[in-house]
Design an enzyme around this catalytic site. Structure first.
Site, PDB file in Angstrom:
ATOM      1  N   CYS A 185      -0.242   2.398  -4.485  1.00 19.45           N
ATOM      2  CA  CYS A 185      -0.943   3.641  -4.781  1.00 19.45           C
ATOM      3  C   CYS A 185      -0.031   4.821  -4.465  1.00 19.45           C
ATOM      4  O   CYS A 185       0.859   4.743  -3.619  1.00 19.45           O
ATOM      5  CB  CYS A 185      -2.215   3.754  -3.936  1.00 19.45           C
ATOM      6  N   HIS A 194       0.852  -1.185   0.000  1.00 23.36           N
ATOM      7  CA  HIS A 194       0.000   0.000   0.000  1.00 23.36           C
ATOM      8  C   HIS A 194       0.894   1.244   0.000  1.00 23.36           C
ATOM      9  O   HIS A 194       2.059   1.193   0.428  1.00 23.36           O
ATOM     10  CB  HIS A 194      -0.884   0.050   1.251  1.00 23.36           C
TER      11      HIS A 194
END
Length: 266
Positions: free
Chosen positions: A146, A104
């Protein structure tokens, strides 16, 4: 291995004006994959599909001759320690090195199991002054994460059909030369991952490495990774209209000073 300072003069792994990196060392090099599926914070969801990415990359990089190490769900201290170990190793017999992060992220930070860190903490130990046995050699970083929450709905285009031998004198290189950093998405934007097939970026990267990893220059190869991510994928979440039919574009930043073609390793 500490900073080299202004010590002796290292031997360049390639002639000063060579067009290509020297990929004829005895070994290809080390590849380190940080695969993060679960996290301590309940706010960070399990990254289903990341093991598909990891396994595909592991197999593909081994086929190119890399010695691959996979580390799963490490806390930041573990990430830091393995980076330090890799930077301290003797890379004299190696062509290059690769670090991959599957995790992430948000703009300007990546997540380990327990906390976040700045991406530059992955590569600052590999500059030419800190890791002299990699000076003048390619150092590649691939980051699937991301970089924000913005979405890219895309723009429609109408298809068009066309009808018609000796060592030179000593020289310096910048300490940040010979790096390449590839991100799965552009700053500020969401990065898509399929829970059964893996992320769009890693799927495209593996496809290109399998098909052209020994014949195409890495910048050409990554340009076609960009093309695959941009044109071959679109989110399919009709039950969530705001996330439906979204697009993505990967991107890379190159400080390479020569063409990099892996070639075949015997």
């Amino acid at each position: 291995m500490g900073r080299g300072g202004g010590g002796g003069v290292g031997l360049s792994p390639a002639m000063r004006c060579a067009m290509h990196y020297n990929m004829r060392h005895p070994k290809r090099g080390m590849a380190l994959i940080f695969n993060h599926e679960t996290f301590a914070s309940p706010a960070l969801k399990q990254r289903l599909g990341t093991n598909v990415d990891c396994d595909a990359l592991d197999k593909t990089l081994r086929s190119l001759g890399f010695a691959v190490t996979v580390k799963r769900d490490l806390p930041f201290s573990g990430v830091r320690d393995y980076i330090a170990m890799m930077a301290a190793a003797d890379h004299s017999a190696f062509d290059c090195m690769i670090v991959v992060v599957l995790s992430h992220g948000e703009l300007g930070r990546l997540h380990a199991y327990d906390t976040h860190y700045k991406p530059d903490q992955l590569w600052h130990s590999f500059t030419a002054d800190r890791c002299p046995t990699l000076a003048g050699k390619p150092k590649l970083f691939f980051i699937q994460a991301c970089q924000g929450e913005e979405l890219d709905p895309g723009v429609k285009l109408r298809d068009r059909t066309e009808t018609d031998g000796q060592h030179s004198a000593d020289y310096k290189i910048p300490v940040h030369a010979d790096f390449l950093i590839a991100y799965s998405t552009v700053p500020g934007y969401f990065s898509w991952r399929n829970t059964t097939r893996g992320s769009w970026f890693i799927q495209a990267l593996v496809e290109e490495l399998k098909a052209h990893g020994t014949t195409r220059d890495i910048l050409t190869l990554l340009t076609f990774v960009n093309q695959k991510v941009a044109l071959n994928y679109e989110s399919n979440t009709p039950d969530c209209p705001v996330m439906h039919q979204q697009k993505q574009i990967s991107c890379f930043s190159s400080m390479l000073t020569r063409m990099l073609i892996f070639g075949h390793k015997t």
